[in-house]
Design a protein around this motif. Structure first.
Motif: not given
Length: 389
Positions: A28, A31, A42, A45, A49, A52-53
């Motif tokens: 977190r 990003y 940005r 992506f 998210l 993705q995280r």
């Protein structure tokens, strides 16, 4: 990188990851820093998210664990660099990611752990990773992505479909590889899929897709795909495959749609003059989950070097399944179906010390099966699977 640099990077990352909620907090923070300091990235992506995280932290961990294995890590990073071309990534974007990652790590490591030496170690390490990816991307002469038009969409089970596409130009992938895929209904949300057939002159590729409950992408692939839709496909990734002229026996293990890259390899092997003995175990929760048994039965019946053994955790199908469909008992060329957890069943049939092993399936299935085989005496170096992220 020398051993001191590797040790400092590994120690720092493990310390941050070991804290309660550490991996999620790190992702977190990364990003947030990246999008604040470099808002232009940005658009690369997806809006959501969460996946993705999780993938970011697993990818960092995978890389950190292999810093002392350049023969494995560098080809992986090169493939990743070629794949990232689909985003339009440029050198300045790598610098932005590296800077944000170091800042996020520094914030969670604290001043005692994050020394000047640690800072230099991460600068060097991230530099090697970025350089490897950028050089591979710069040297590549294939397209950054392919466009595939859906020519067939067939429902196999209520949560599993077979989708066949025709690409706009040839793609030379090795049987057993996987690739990132984006569908029109979920822009910027790339997911990894493995072709179930080898590369061919017709530019056709086939994917087996199971809907993940609560997922963003796979249910849309199953529920919203129509003939004529155009998908985007990234560069081939992964290193599974059976070398030509090998004499070592093979053990292949696939659960659910994990059978796809194994089936592609078997189909490619049928075009060779000779092959080693191959034992394929294909598993599922219910007998109906063994959705591709007809194709595997045909392969086994035509090729004496192949033995296919179905394995299910239950002997009964769920209530919604059409019992009129074929069962393993009716198909020629298959060994009798076993009942039980697939890793336990296979480990009990060993030893497999003289086999090269491939495992494909969910991360939990791969890890459990791998540990059972190792406990039964299979050398770790003989076991291969794709990165679990």
């Amino acid at each position: 990188m020398d051993s001191r640099t590797v040790a400092l990077m590994r120690t720092t990352f493990k310390a941050v990851a070991a804290e309660e909620g550490g991996p999620e907090k790190l992702a977190r923070s990364f990003y947030a820093l990246l999008f604040t300091d470099y808002p232009q990235v940005r658009d690369f992506f997806p809006a959501a998210l969460d996946a993705q995280r999780d993938r970011l932290v697993k990818a960092i961990g995978y890389t950190i664990d292999r810093l002392e294995e350049p023969d494995k890590l560098l080809p992986f990073l090169a493939q990743l660099g070629r794949d990232h071309r689909k985003y339009g990534v440029k050198p300045e974007h790598y610098a932005a990611v590296g800077s944000s990652l170091r800042t996020a790590l520094r914030a969670y490591a604290g001043t005692e752990l994050w020394t000047d030496e640690v800072e230099r170690a991460w600068q060097e390490g991230i530099g090697v990773i970025a350089d490897t990816m950028m050089k591979a991307a710069a040297q590549e002469d294939t397209p950054p992505y392919w466009t595939g038009t859906v020519i067939e969409q067939r429902e196999v089970l209520r949560n599993l479909s077979v989708v066949r596409l025709r690409l706009d130009q040839p793609m030379q992938y090795a049987a057993g590889q996987y690739m990132s895929v984006q569908i029109p209904a979920r822009p910027r949300m790339w997911r990894y899929l493995s072709p179930a057939i080898p590369a061919n002159p017709h530019c056709e590729v086939e994917f087996h897709i199971r809907g993940v409950s609560g997922g963003w992408v796979s249910p849309a692939m199953i529920g919203h795909t129509r003939v004529g839709d155009q998908w985007l496909l990234g560069s081939p990734l992964g290193g599974l495959g059976v070398p030509r002229n090998t004499r070592r026996k093979m053990l292949m293990i696939g659960c659910g749609t994990g059978i796809a890259p194994l089936r592609a390899q078997l189909m490619a092997m049928t075009q060779r003059r000779s092959n080693p003995k191959v034992r394929l175990f294909v598993g599922g929760h219910h007998p109906c989950d063994l959705y591709d048994l007809q194709a595997l039965s045909d392969l086994a019946a035509a090729n004496k070097w192949l033995t296919v053994t179905p394995v299910t955790e239950s002997d009964e199908n769920p209530w919604w399944h059409d019992e009129s469909e074929h069962t393993a008992a009716e198909l020629p060329g298959l060994a009798p179906r076993r009942t039980g957890q697939i890793g336990k069943v296979i480990a009990a049939e060993g030893p497999w010390k003289d086999h090269d092993v491939q495992i494909v399936g969910s991360p939990s299935m791969v890890q459990t099966t791998k540990f059972r085989l190792m406990a039964a005496g299979t050398p770790t170096k003989n076991i291969r699977h794709d990165p679990l992220f």
